[in-house]
Design a protein around this motif. Sequence first.
Motif, mmCIF file in Angstrom:
data_model
loop_
_atom_site.group_PDB
_atom_site.id
_atom_site.type_symbol
_atom_site.label_atom_id
_atom_site.label_comp_id
_atom_site.label_asym_id
_atom_site.label_seq_id
_atom_site.Cartn_x
_atom_site.Cartn_y
_atom_site.Cartn_z
ATOM 1 N N THR A 29 0.743 -1.237 0.076
ATOM 2 C CA THR A 29 0.044 -0.064 -0.093
ATOM 3 C C THR A 29 0.872 1.392 -0.056
ATOM 4 N N MET A 30 2.094 1.055 0.326
ATOM 5 C CA MET A 30 3.047 2.512 0.290
ATOM 6 C C MET A 30 3.654 2.658 -1.067
ATOM 7 N N LEU A 31 3.522 1.723 -1.921
ATOM 8 C CA LEU A 31 4.364 1.923 -3.275
ATOM 9 C C LEU A 31 4.041 3.075 -3.996
ATOM 10 N N LYS A 32 2.816 3.483 -3.902
ATOM 11 C CA LYS A 32 2.245 4.728 -4.711
ATOM 12 C C LYS A 32 3.112 5.934 -4.020
ATOM 13 N N ALA A 39 9.157 10.674 -7.659
ATOM 14 C CA ALA A 39 8.866 11.402 -9.050
ATOM 15 C C ALA A 39 9.060 13.156 -8.699
ATOM 16 N N GLY A 40 8.496 13.234 -7.418
ATOM 17 C CA GLY A 40 8.612 14.692 -7.008
ATOM 18 C C GLY A 40 9.861 15.270 -6.872
ATOM 19 N N ARG A 41 10.867 14.415 -6.836
ATOM 20 C CA ARG A 41 12.432 14.810 -6.483
ATOM 21 C C ARG A 41 13.367 14.512 -8.020
ATOM 22 N N GLY A 42 12.699 14.040 -8.901
ATOM 23 C CA GLY A 42 13.194 13.718 -10.054
ATOM 24 C C GLY A 42 14.119 12.353 -9.934
ATOM 25 N N ARG A 43 13.612 11.487 -9.234
ATOM 26 C CA ARG A 43 14.558 10.390 -8.949
ATOM 27 C C ARG A 43 13.892 8.970 -9.167
ATOM 28 N N LEU A 44 12.742 9.124 -10.003
ATOM 29 C CA LEU A 44 11.938 7.863 -10.448
ATOM 30 C C LEU A 44 12.742 6.979 -11.368
ATOM 31 N N PRO A 45 13.003 5.606 -10.804
ATOM 32 C CA PRO A 45 13.889 4.675 -11.652
ATOM 33 C C PRO A 45 13.119 4.095 -12.699
ATOM 34 N N ARG A 64 3.715 0.607 -14.212
ATOM 35 C CA ARG A 64 3.963 0.511 -15.688
ATOM 36 C C ARG A 64 3.082 1.637 -16.435
ATOM 37 N N ARG A 65 1.735 1.684 -16.132
ATOM 38 C CA ARG A 65 1.004 2.510 -17.035
ATOM 39 C C ARG A 65 1.074 4.051 -16.629
ATOM 40 N N GLU A 66 1.086 4.350 -15.459
ATOM 41 C CA GLU A 66 1.220 5.714 -14.803
ATOM 42 C C GLU A 66 2.561 6.477 -14.760
ATOM 43 N N LEU A 67 3.510 5.393 -14.640
ATOM 44 C CA LEU A 67 4.866 6.126 -14.512
ATOM 45 C C LEU A 67 5.906 5.523 -15.319
ATOM 46 N N GLY A 68 5.713 4.575 -16.268
ATOM 47 C CA GLY A 68 6.582 3.949 -16.831
ATOM 48 C C GLY A 68 7.752 3.385 -16.101
ATOM 49 N N VAL A 69 7.387 2.676 -15.035
ATOM 50 C CA VAL A 69 8.403 2.200 -13.999
ATOM 51 C C VAL A 69 8.245 0.305 -14.012
#
Length: 254
Positions: A29-32, A39-45, A64-69
Amino acid sequence: MHLTETCDPQSPNLITHVVTTDASVQDGTMLKAIHTGLAGRGRLPALHLVDAGYIDARNVLAARRELGVELLGPVRPDTNRSAQKFGTDAFTIDWDRQTVRCPDGRTSVVWRNKLHDRHDGHRGRDPVIFVRFAARHCGPCPLRDRCTISQSGRTLMLRPSREEHELLQQARMLNQTEEWRRRYNPRAGIEGTISQGVRAFGLRRCRYRGYSKTSLQHLFTASAMNLTRLDAWIGGVSPAGTRISRFEALRPAA
């Protein structure tokens, strides 16, 4: 304490995100919140290595759909399988007609949506598709000993959508490959980070009471660990290897 760190072999492993939660909160539940913070800090892998607690078909699809992760981690075993049972992969599912055919060629008689209690140690209920075969078919079936002991017929619990079901089936197969193990292997580094935090930085104890103060302590702890790692990297100090007990060292090489 949910930690995210880099795992590039050409640079020091640095903690990039910290989230503090109540111990009863399920990891998935904490993944989002973790992804939103990164993402807010430009560090999304592009590739996020996580343990089984974060892996769920919905989480994988949403990332995958929302963030391309790409979310990569071990998938829990098929809950429809036991030591002597046919697993879900032994059944043929017709999603359009909402029927399932068993290994003996019989067709299910029940297909309905319902909520089912979780079996991963956490509270809550998940939406599933409940499938049941008729007792009159299962009773005389020659494969009964390998399928079910239920007097009312074999039952299955499927994911609520075909996409989620097929994603988990494919992930379970990939988990058994050497390529998957090679890609997932760097995730072991976070276990060393947790161990370092506990052994050298007092991570297991809170200095003050309260969520806000504990969260602040976790942020300071992560910052101190990063400074220590940067200092070691600049000084050319290599990370310590995995400790091996004297007893384990006696084991002959494979």
